[in-house]
Design a protein around this motif. Structure first.
Motif, mmCIF file in Angstrom:
data_model
loop_
_atom_site.group_PDB
_atom_site.id
_atom_site.type_symbol
_atom_site.label_atom_id
_atom_site.label_comp_id
_atom_site.label_asym_id
_atom_site.label_seq_id
_atom_site.Cartn_x
_atom_site.Cartn_y
_atom_site.Cartn_z
ATOM 1 N N GLU A 1 0.814 -1.208 0.000
ATOM 2 C CA GLU A 1 0.000 0.000 0.000
ATOM 3 C C GLU A 1 0.849 1.259 0.000
ATOM 4 N N LYS A 2 1.988 1.230 0.693
ATOM 5 C CA LYS A 2 2.860 2.402 0.736
ATOM 6 C C LYS A 2 3.390 2.725 -0.658
ATOM 7 N N SER B 1 0.615 4.184 -2.819
ATOM 8 C CA SER B 1 0.245 5.554 -2.464
ATOM 9 C C SER B 1 1.133 6.597 -3.140
ATOM 10 N N THR B 2 2.254 6.178 -3.721
ATOM 11 C CA THR B 2 3.097 7.131 -4.444
ATOM 12 C C THR B 2 2.501 7.513 -5.790
ATOM 13 N N GLU C 1 -1.130 6.879 -6.341
ATOM 14 C CA GLU C 1 -2.591 6.777 -6.217
ATOM 15 C C GLU C 1 -3.029 7.426 -4.913
ATOM 16 N N THR C 2 -4.168 8.111 -4.963
ATOM 17 C CA THR C 2 -4.741 8.728 -3.774
ATOM 18 C C THR C 2 -6.245 8.867 -4.007
ATOM 19 N N HIS D 1 -8.015 5.113 -4.103
ATOM 20 C CA HIS D 1 -7.057 4.515 -3.176
ATOM 21 C C HIS D 1 -7.770 3.900 -1.970
ATOM 22 N N ARG E 1 -6.972 0.054 -0.975
ATOM 23 C CA ARG E 1 -6.605 -0.365 0.378
ATOM 24 C C ARG E 1 -7.540 -1.466 0.865
ATOM 25 N N ARG F 1 -1.233 11.855 -9.439
ATOM 26 C CA ARG F 1 -1.593 10.539 -8.948
ATOM 27 C C ARG F 1 -3.036 10.239 -9.365
ATOM 28 N N THR G 1 -6.724 9.527 -8.899
ATOM 29 C CA THR G 1 -7.653 9.807 -7.806
ATOM 30 C C THR G 1 -9.004 9.120 -7.986
#
Length: 343
Positions: free
Chosen positions: A78-79, A82-83, A85-86, A90, A94, A162, A164
């Protein structure tokens, strides 16, 4: 991002005290092609308005997302994800990672497999339009039979683009977006009404399909679609037949985790909107059974909270696609949810 393998319809609970979610889980993953903008509309090289970025730069954003997403999905990292995707998408990714252990081996393998976005069309606003995002119409190699996907990449307060939001078209192809002589698209104001509603009002009104079956406001507000009919069915089904005597099931509108709404002007004068939406489902024992029974969460719910309880509340975060027509009612043509919490 999710891979469109199967569509979640509603929580299904087969038995009292061991109530389980067996409804189809919508799985997705994200990818892209390396066409570097070959499928994008031609852009003028004259002294006219410039785009927010070039098609080549947009292609690199999608390529980077694809590479990182495929690596992250394979490792459920997930980390790393997150670079690139948000936002609302996201939240769903998750949830996919959280529920991974409850899936079949087949679904796990498909989700972890790399795939690509092909047939890309880059929808780039002008540099001076006041927005920080661009969109992409594409086809996923993991879902070649679907009617395409609409993806949004936004700087979202950061320095890099990223993803969204991303929605796969269900019942109708994504309509033609208006483009100018430079091939640039026109963002629409999410707060400006187009007919009955503004794009940023869609989620709140749509959730009435789950809360009341549309009887309070949604049925009169929206044009009927296969998507809205499916949401009404979720409301009307209630608990499984063998649970009707013991429990009730209700739905309540909730706040989307990320409220951003994205809208574009269409070639026919309408507006295309990608909007977030959310609700909770509440399965509750009837009063006469509260003292002697508990509900045992199913495998998916137990990933969040394995405690036996009188009420099981599941939270679902969603994304949806709608067409707003100034001469007609809005039509929601695609929607998908993930269970992001159970308590």
């Amino acid at each position: 991002m999710s891979r469109p393998i199967a569509r979640r319809s509603r929580p299904r609970r087969p038995a009292l005290l061991a109530l389980g979610l067996t409804g189809a889980l919508a799985l997705t993953a994200c990818g892209g092609d390396a066409d570097k903008g070959d499928d994008a509309p031609a852009r003028s090289t004259g002294a006219a308005r410039q785009g927010l970025l070039t098609p080549e730069a947009a292609a690199e954003v999608v390529d980077t997302y694809e590479r990182v997403n495929n690596r992250a999905n394979a490792a459920r990292n997930e980390k790393l994800l997150s670079t690139v995707e948000t936002g609302q998408v996201h939240e769903q990714s998750r949830a996919d990672y959280t529920l991974w252990e409850t899936w079949s081996k087949k679904d796990q393998k498909e989700y972890a497999s790399a795939f690509h976005y092909t047939d890309r069309e880059y929808l780039i606003p002008p540099a001076g339009s006041g927005v920080s995002w661009f969109a992409v119409k594409a086809t996923s190699s993991a879902a070649p039979d679907q009617k395409g996907a609409l993806l949004v990449f936004d700087k979202a307060g950061g320095s890099t683009y990223r993803m969204t939001m991303a929605v796969y078209a269900d019942e109708a192809p994504i309509p033609e977006v208006a483009v100018d002589e430079q091939g640039l698209v026109t963002p629409a104001d999410p707060s400006e009404k187009v007919g009955a509603l503004a794009p940023d009002q869609l989620g709140d009104h749509y959730e009435d399909f789950f809360e009341s079956g549309g009887r309070k406001k949604a049925a009169e507000t929206f044009a009927p679609t296969e998507t809205s009919k499916g949401s009404i069915e979720v409301h009307d089904e209630g608990p499984d037949d063998d649970l009707e005597e013991y429990a009730t099931e209700k739905y309540f509108a909730a706040e989307p985790a990320h409220p951003e709404v994205y809208a574009l002007k269409l070639a026919d004068g309408g507006t295309l909107a990608l909007f977030p939406t959310a609700h909770t489902s509440e399965l509750m024992l009837k009063p006469r059974y509260l003292s002697g029974f508990d509900i045992t969460p199913n495998d998916e719910e137990a990933r969040y909270d394995a405690t036996k309880r009188d009420v099981v509340t599941d939270e679902f975060q969603g994304q949806a696609l709608a067409v707003l027509d100034p001469r007609d009612k809005p039509r929601v043509t695609a929607i998908e949810y993930r269970m992001v919490d159970s308590r």
